[in-house]
Design a protein around this motif. Structure first.
Motif, mmCIF file in Angstrom:
data_model
loop_
_atom_site.group_PDB
_atom_site.id
_atom_site.type_symbol
_atom_site.label_atom_id
_atom_site.label_comp_id
_atom_site.label_asym_id
_atom_site.label_seq_id
_atom_site.Cartn_x
_atom_site.Cartn_y
_atom_site.Cartn_z
ATOM 1 N N UNK A 190 -53.533 26.114 20.359
ATOM 2 C CA UNK A 190 -53.817 27.179 21.323
ATOM 3 C C UNK A 190 -54.530 28.346 20.641
ATOM 4 N N UNK A 191 -55.289 29.086 21.400
ATOM 5 C CA UNK A 191 -56.077 30.174 20.830
ATOM 6 C C UNK A 191 -55.202 31.233 20.180
ATOM 7 N N UNK A 192 -54.024 31.499 20.765
ATOM 8 C CA UNK A 192 -53.162 32.523 20.174
ATOM 9 C C UNK A 192 -52.603 32.072 18.822
ATOM 10 N N UNK A 193 -52.407 30.759 18.649
ATOM 11 C CA UNK A 193 -51.938 30.237 17.368
ATOM 12 C C UNK A 193 -53.042 30.345 16.325
ATOM 13 N N UNK A 194 -54.264 29.991 16.708
ATOM 14 C CA UNK A 194 -55.399 30.122 15.795
ATOM 15 C C UNK A 194 -55.603 31.585 15.403
ATOM 16 N N UNK A 195 -55.425 32.470 16.363
ATOM 17 C CA UNK A 195 -55.601 33.892 16.078
ATOM 18 C C UNK A 195 -54.564 34.377 15.061
ATOM 19 N N UNK A 196 -53.331 33.918 15.193
ATOM 20 C CA UNK A 196 -52.298 34.281 14.213
ATOM 21 C C UNK A 196 -52.676 33.785 12.820
ATOM 22 N N UNK A 197 -53.170 32.552 12.755
ATOM 23 C CA UNK A 197 -53.553 31.984 11.464
ATOM 24 C C UNK A 197 -54.688 32.772 10.831
ATOM 25 N N UNK A 198 -55.687 33.112 11.635
ATOM 26 C CA UNK A 198 -56.832 33.851 11.116
ATOM 27 C C UNK A 198 -56.438 35.261 10.686
ATOM 28 N N UNK A 199 -55.559 35.895 11.441
ATOM 29 C CA UNK A 199 -55.100 37.239 11.069
ATOM 30 C C UNK A 199 -54.317 37.201 9.762
ATOM 31 N N UNK A 200 -53.464 36.195 9.607
ATOM 32 C CA UNK A 200 -52.718 36.088 8.345
ATOM 33 C C UNK A 200 -53.668 35.778 7.196
ATOM 34 N N UNK A 201 -54.660 34.944 7.451
ATOM 35 C CA UNK A 201 -55.674 34.679 6.432
ATOM 36 C C UNK A 201 -56.417 35.942 6.034
ATOM 37 N N UNK A 202 -56.740 36.765 7.025
ATOM 38 C CA UNK A 202 -57.417 38.034 6.744
ATOM 39 C C UNK A 202 -56.523 38.949 5.909
ATOM 40 N N UNK A 203 -55.226 38.923 6.176
ATOM 41 C CA UNK A 203 -54.288 39.695 5.359
ATOM 42 C C UNK A 203 -54.342 39.263 3.892
ATOM 43 N N UNK A 204 -54.382 37.950 3.679
ATOM 44 C CA UNK A 204 -54.425 37.428 2.306
ATOM 45 C C UNK A 204 -55.711 37.868 1.615
ATOM 46 N N UNK A 205 -56.828 37.750 2.324
ATOM 47 C CA UNK A 205 -58.118 38.142 1.752
ATOM 48 C C UNK A 205 -58.121 39.628 1.408
ATOM 49 N N UNK A 206 -57.705 40.443 2.334
ATOM 50 C CA UNK A 206 -57.713 41.898 2.109
ATOM 51 C C UNK A 206 -56.791 42.273 0.954
ATOM 52 N N UNK A 207 -55.612 41.673 0.925
ATOM 53 C CA UNK A 207 -54.665 41.978 -0.145
ATOM 54 C C UNK A 207 -55.239 41.570 -1.503
ATOM 55 N N UNK A 208 -55.813 40.368 -1.552
ATOM 56 C CA UNK A 208 -56.369 39.875 -2.819
ATOM 57 C C UNK A 208 -57.521 40.726 -3.309
#
Length: 214
Positions: free
Chosen positions: A193-211
């Protein structure tokens, strides 16, 4: 030996001044390091559009034992099966992480026992520690008050995020029973579902920003 040290010194200098970017880690052992081929390109597009990164839309692939890893502040590693690090691989990865690099390992299902064993070659005296939900990586760009989100179901287990630290700095993130990469893939691959993909992408963005910022 002197030549190797000089080469490492030059590489570390280029690492320090390199642009923000990420790469996929190719490793030995027969595991499918190349799985989820659309995941990182989609995550990069999302980050460039939402957290003001300017990453190359086509992520490069680097071998874990190559000095090329020092060109990237963030490495991503995934797969389903066996992982093997030679002593040279382990030393190279250890030097990379201690010099300021960051590695995200996303278990695509079945990777855990192999990667945990190989990480002992990298840091014999360090343990993977579970991150609390209030760790800054869960709020660097988007808030996840409960910590790592569940994206793809495998064994009915709770998602967990583990890290390896040097003093207080997080060097490595291992995401388990979440399968973020599945959520980053093209929608038709897993029909999430789109909301699940959005959660995954947001968490991925968190990892990128943190790194990129730590």
């Amino acid at each position: 030996m002197l030549t190797r040290l000089l080469l490492l010194s030059i590489t570390l200098t280029s690492f320090i001044v390199s642009a923000q970017d990420l790469a996929i880690v190719k490793y030995k052992g027969g595991g499918d390091w190349y799985s989820n081929p659309t995941a990182l390109p989609n995550l990069i597009v999302y980050c460039n559009e939402n957290i003001n990164t300017q990453m190359n839309p086509k992520p490069q692939t680097v071998e874990v034992g190559s000095i090329d890893i020092f060109q990237f502040p963030l490495l991503h590693m995934t797969g389903h099966g066996n992982v093997f690090f030679s002593e040279e691989d382990a030393e190279n990865l250890r030097n990379y992480l201690l010099s300021g690099g960051f590695l995200h390992i996303d278990d695509n299902y079945g990777m855990q026992p192999y990667i945990e064993k190989e990480l002992k070659k990298v840091f014999p005296n360090k343990e993977l520690l579970e991150l609390p939900a209030n760790h800054p990586i869960f709020s660097s760009a988007f808030p996840f008050s409960n910590g790592l989100p569940k994206i793809h179901e495998h064994d009915g287990k709770q998602p967990q995020a583990f890290g390896i630290f040097e003093n207080d700095r997080l060097l490595l993130l291992f995401t388990y029973e979440s399968d973020l990469g599945d959520g980053w893939e093209d929608p038709e691959v897993h029909n999430d579902p789109e909301d699940v993909r959005e959660k995954a992408l947001k968490m991925g963005a968190n990892i990128v920003k943190y790194a990129f910022e730590n």
